[in-house]
Design an enzyme around this catalytic site. Structure first.
Site, PDB file in Angstrom:
ATOM      1  N   ASP A 138       0.844  -1.190   0.000  1.00 41.18           N
ATOM      2  CA  ASP A 138       0.000   0.000   0.000  1.00 41.18           C
ATOM      3  C   ASP A 138       0.881   1.243   0.000  1.00 41.18           C
ATOM      4  O   ASP A 138       2.002   1.222   0.537  1.00 41.18           O
ATOM      5  CB  ASP A 138      -0.897   0.021   1.234  1.00 41.18           C
ATOM      6  CG  ASP A 138      -1.991  -1.036   1.191  1.00 41.18           C
ATOM      7  OD1 ASP A 138      -2.322  -1.481   0.070  1.00 41.18           O
ATOM      8  OD2 ASP A 138      -2.502  -1.408   2.257  1.00 41.18           O
ATOM      9  N   TYR A 170       5.378  -9.101   8.297  1.00 39.94           N
ATOM     10  CA  TYR A 170       4.983  -7.709   8.491  1.00 39.94           C
ATOM     11  C   TYR A 170       4.962  -7.377   9.972  1.00 39.94           C
ATOM     12  O   TYR A 170       4.605  -8.218  10.798  1.00 39.94           O
ATOM     13  CB  TYR A 170       3.578  -7.450   7.940  1.00 39.94           C
ATOM     14  CG  TYR A 170       3.390  -7.787   6.483  1.00 39.94           C
ATOM     15  CD1 TYR A 170       3.523  -6.802   5.505  1.00 39.94           C
ATOM     16  CD2 TYR A 170       3.065  -9.087   6.067  1.00 39.94           C
ATOM     17  CE1 TYR A 170       3.345  -7.100   4.166  1.00 39.94           C
ATOM     18  CE2 TYR A 170       2.886  -9.389   4.733  1.00 39.94           C
ATOM     19  CZ  TYR A 170       3.027  -8.395   3.779  1.00 39.94           C
ATOM     20  OH  TYR A 170       2.855  -8.693   2.457  1.00 39.94           O
ATOM     21  N   ASP A 206      -7.544   1.461   7.157  1.00 40.23           N
ATOM     22  CA  ASP A 206      -6.273   2.056   7.600  1.00 40.23           C
ATOM     23  C   ASP A 206      -6.523   3.504   8.010  1.00 40.23           C
ATOM     24  O   ASP A 206      -7.669   3.995   7.976  1.00 40.23           O
ATOM     25  CB  ASP A 206      -5.195   1.946   6.513  1.00 40.23           C
ATOM     26  CG  ASP A 206      -5.532   2.711   5.240  1.00 40.23           C
ATOM     27  OD1 ASP A 206      -6.452   3.554   5.251  1.00 40.23           O
ATOM     28  OD2 ASP A 206      -4.874   2.459   4.202  1.00 40.23           O
ATOM     29  N   ARG A 208      -4.479  -5.121   6.503  1.00 37.08           N
ATOM     30  CA  ARG A 208      -5.627  -4.284   6.876  1.00 37.08           C
ATOM     31  C   ARG A 208      -6.838  -5.140   7.256  1.00 37.08           C
ATOM     32  O   ARG A 208      -7.604  -4.775   8.153  1.00 37.08           O
ATOM     33  CB  ARG A 208      -5.982  -3.338   5.728  1.00 37.08           C
ATOM     34  CG  ARG A 208      -5.001  -2.182   5.572  1.00 37.08           C
ATOM     35  CD  ARG A 208      -5.422  -1.268   4.439  1.00 37.08           C
ATOM     36  NE  ARG A 208      -5.233  -1.884   3.127  1.00 37.08           N
ATOM     37  CZ  ARG A 208      -6.006  -1.643   2.059  1.00 37.08           C
ATOM     38  NH1 ARG A 208      -7.039  -0.815   2.155  1.00 37.08           N
ATOM     39  NH2 ARG A 208      -5.749  -2.221   0.907  1.00 37.08           N
TER      40      ARG A 208
END
Length: 304
Positions: free
Chosen positions: A47, A75, A89, A181
């Site tokens: 993103d 992550y 987000d 997300r």
């Protein structure tokens, strides 16, 4: 007659530490320009607001992109508890709020349902296609986007920090197609308090680690200079999850022409996918059968 693509015949991988506020496509274009390369692509979109590993393939390395895309990735991300947004987000509009704040033990207990083989619904603001159109474009136009759940393998999901009552930091290792997300959104729902991603960083992707990544500033400083080439990693690093076999000289010639070629293999099973090398250079990827590699991808390097 097809137009000949301009640029250098240069092949390999560059690990970029992507900054926030830049799209993955913009990073690829920057790298292609800096190397003056004919061809470039990336393995796994981040993103725009996410940071961390973006592995960019140049030239013949683009043929190994699927193997990095399919590899495990890790992550680290911070979830803002108490708020849900339409984008899942911090960039989105707050659409729901809660005063409930779970205890650490409650959060850790809830993480278990997101480990292993799970089904995950991608965010409405994502690049998933619906009838040929990107979901985020439909969502921006105000359409009611409904996405089907998709399978995802999550190898590990751990709570690593609790900055304050509103924020929890997690670390996740997962397979192809995972949306952080969605994890934040679904965790918030499971805890009854809502949640969205505040910060997201990919710390490694397959064999590539963020600590080895160049910043955009470093790429700009070395752009079109010989010193930049030294940071290019070999094509075969994109094949780290496949076994290697050794092609004979005659076998390599046949493989380069798209035909099955003789290889020397020890720990490869019949029908297994692997890659062949000759004198340390990748020749082809294919299926091993009875002493031969049947190629699916062939590497055409300048020295050949």
């Amino acid at each position: 007659m097809a137009r000949k693509r301009k640029g250098r015949d240069i092949s390999g991988w560059l690990v970029v530490d992507k900054p926030a506020g830049m799209t993955s496509t913009s990073v690829v274009n920057k790298v292609r320009w800096a190397f003056n390369a004919k061809k470039a692509g990336h393995a796994g979109t981040l993103d725009p607001d996410a940071t961390g590993v973006l592995a960019v393939a140049l030239g013949e390395a683009t043929k190994t992109v699927p193997y990095i895309t399919d590899a495990l990735k890790a992550y680290t991300f911070t979830v803002r508890l108490g708020q849900a947004t339409n984008t899942d987000d911090a960039e989105g509009e707050v659409i729901a709020q809660s005063d409930l704040r779970p205890e650490d033990d409650e959060i850790k207990a809830a993480l278990g349902q997101f480990v292993g083989d799970i089904m995950q619904v991608p965010p409405k603001f994502s690049a998933v296609k619906i009838d040929g159109q990107r979901a985020y474009k439909l969502a921006r136009d105000g359409e009611d986007v409904e996405l089907a759940a998709r399978p995802l393998w999550v190898e590990e999901l751990l709570m690593t920090d609790r900055e304050d009552v509103d924020h929890v930091t997690l670390e996740m290792t997962c397979g192809k197609g995972g949306y952080v997300r969605s994890i934040a959104r679904d965790l918030g729902q499971a805890l009854g308090c809502h949640g969205h991603v505040r910060e997201l960083r990919r710390i490694w992707s397959g064999p590539f680690d963020a600590t080895d990544g160049l910043t955009i500033e470093q790429i700009d400083e070395m752009a079109k200079q010989p010193e930049l080439d030294q940071y290019l990693r070999p094509i075969e690093e994109g094949l780290a999850d496949l076994p290697e076999v050794k092609a004979t000289p005659e076998g390599a010639t046949r493989l380069r022409n798209g035909n099955a070629g003789m290889v020397i293999a020890s720990d490869v099973d019949y029908g297994e996918e692997c890659w062949a090398s000759l004198d340390g250079q990748p020749v082809a990827v294919g299926t091993f059968k009875a002493g031969e590699l049947h190629p699916s991808r062939v590497f055409v390097l300048p020295q050949e």
